[in-house]
Design an enzyme around this catalytic site. Structure first.
Site, short mmCIF file in Angstrom:
data_model
loop_
_atom_site.label_atom_id
_atom_site.label_comp_id
_atom_site.label_asym_id
_atom_site.label_seq_id
_atom_site.Cartn_x
_atom_site.Cartn_y
_atom_site.Cartn_z
N LYS A 182 0.97 -1.34 -0.08
CA LYS A 182 -0.50 -0.09 -0.28
C LYS A 182 0.90 1.50 0.14
CE LYS A 182 -3.68 -2.97 1.88
NZ LYS A 182 -4.49 -2.90 3.68
N GLN A 213 -4.45 -1.13 9.90
CA GLN A 213 -4.30 -2.42 8.89
C GLN A 213 -4.99 -3.67 9.90
OE1 GLN A 213 -3.00 -3.29 5.82
NE2 GLN A 213 -3.79 -5.55 6.38
N ASP A 230 -10.85 3.47 3.89
CA ASP A 230 -12.31 1.51 4.44
C ASP A 230 -13.22 1.59 4.09
OD1 ASP A 230 -9.57 -0.08 3.68
OD2 ASP A 230 -8.68 -0.08 6.08
#
Ligand code: NAP
Length: 315
Positions: free
Chosen positions: A54, A98, A124
């Site tokens: 990422k 994460q 997200d």
């Protein structure tokens, strides 16, 4: 029949190329790049690989990226403090924590962290406000993996409106948003899970079958209507020789990868499905790259919207 392979790498690079001018225009107008703050807790090797991927892609796209790492021993309070800092930051438009979090943080830690991220920085798409907007079909920040699947289907000219779609998996991060996105595009959607009786028969009704389970090779040819589109979201790293030998014949490329590395990345879909499906996403190289591309897109969206430029950066 040999299924057409849906090329996630190519579609992801198209999306990244579309994001790049927006990032440049934002930088020119705002005097700074869109910023993404990532928090990684602990030393889970898979999470470290995902985060590295990422950061690399976001850096290449011209985004500012900052990684905050917390030790395995960090408390939920430590993590919420890091999120709070990013919530208040003027230079971070997107925040990503994460998953998975260390088990010691408690069973509801992930939910508490998702709840704590500002909805307008929630790249997200896991905050309840963004999930609620998704239910109402008016979300701007949608979970990256399922929205990447929609991009892949659309850009591969797979018709969604009117299709029968079956999603196996009902998680908050993949299965449920996937089903809603397909529904909003006028598919007739069935969601299956571990308590669904006669799963193969239900799945075999699908024109579009999405597997988001996390069980290598679970979806066998009897789950698939001939000619159906099969999307394999699952990612598992297999190091168990017996299962690898069951899935991949001697001499196949995947078997060679296993022999070389001692493990191989596999999806939820059995390789023999390629003989039945009309189109299929490979693992790796299918859904995975799209997840990252959609993260970049969401970060730009969040930056533009936070700046109040509703019509886009150029407006
Ligand atoms: P998850 O939270 O563990 O959910 C798995 C779902 O599969 C659950 O709804 C579960 O049903 C269902 N399931 C498990 N065993 C089943 C069975 N035998 N029959 C029918 N359904 C079954 O996993 P997730 O986070 O959604 O992720 C799913 C997979 O996608 C994993 O392999 C993950 O690594 C992968 N993933 C990939 C990406 C990507 O970028 N490609 C992104 C995210 C996730 P119940 O609800 O009944 O337990």
């Amino acid at each position: 029949m040999a299924a057409r392979l849906l090329d996630g790498v190519a579609v992801a690079s198209q999306i990244r190329a579309e994001v790049a001018p927006g990032v440049e225009a934002f930088r020119a107008r705002a005097g700074r790049p869109p910023g993404l703050g990532i928090v990684l807790v602990g030393e889970d090797p898979a999470s470290q690989i995902y985060v590295r991927g990422k950061l690399k892609s976001a850096g290449e796209a011209g985004l500012r990226t900052d990684l905050e790492t917390l030790p395995d021993s960090a408390t939920l309070t430590d993590l919420l403090t890091a999120v709070d800092r990013l919530n208040r930051s003027d230079v971070h438009d997107g925040i990503l924590v994460q998953s998975p979090l260390p088990g010691a943080m408690g069973a509801d830690a992930e939910r508490r962290v998702f709840d704590a991220i500002r909805p307008d920085k929630d790249v997200d798409g896991f905050h309840p406000v963004n999930v609620g907007r998704l239910v109402q079909n008016r979300a701007h920040l949608v979970a990256c993996t399922p929205s990447g699947v929609i991009e892949l289907l659309t850009r591969s000219q797979i018709p969604i409106a009117g299709a029968r779609a079956v999603v196996i998996g009902r998680s908050d991060i993949v299965g449920k948003p996937m089903a809603l996105l397909l529904l909003h595009r006028h598919a007739t959607v069935t969601i299956c899970h571990s308590r669904t009786p006669d799963l193969a028969t239900v799945a075999a009704e699908a024109d579009i079958l999405v597997a988001a389970i996390g069980r290598p090779g679970f979806v066998t040819p009897d789950f698939v209507k001939p000619g159906a589109t099969v999307v394999d979201v699952g990612i598992s790293s297999l190091s168990d020789r017996v299962t690898v030998e069951r899935l991949f014949p001697a001499g196949s490329k995947r078997r060679e990868t296993f022999e070389r590395r001692g493990s191989v990345t596999v999806g939820d879909v059995h390789p023999l499905v390629a003989d039945v499906a009309g189109a299929l996403t490979p693992v790796p190289g299918g859904v995975g790259p799209l997840t990252i591309a959609m993260l970049l897109k969401n970060t730009l969206t969040a930056a533009v919207e936070r700046a109040g430029w509703a019509g886009g950066v150029g407006a």
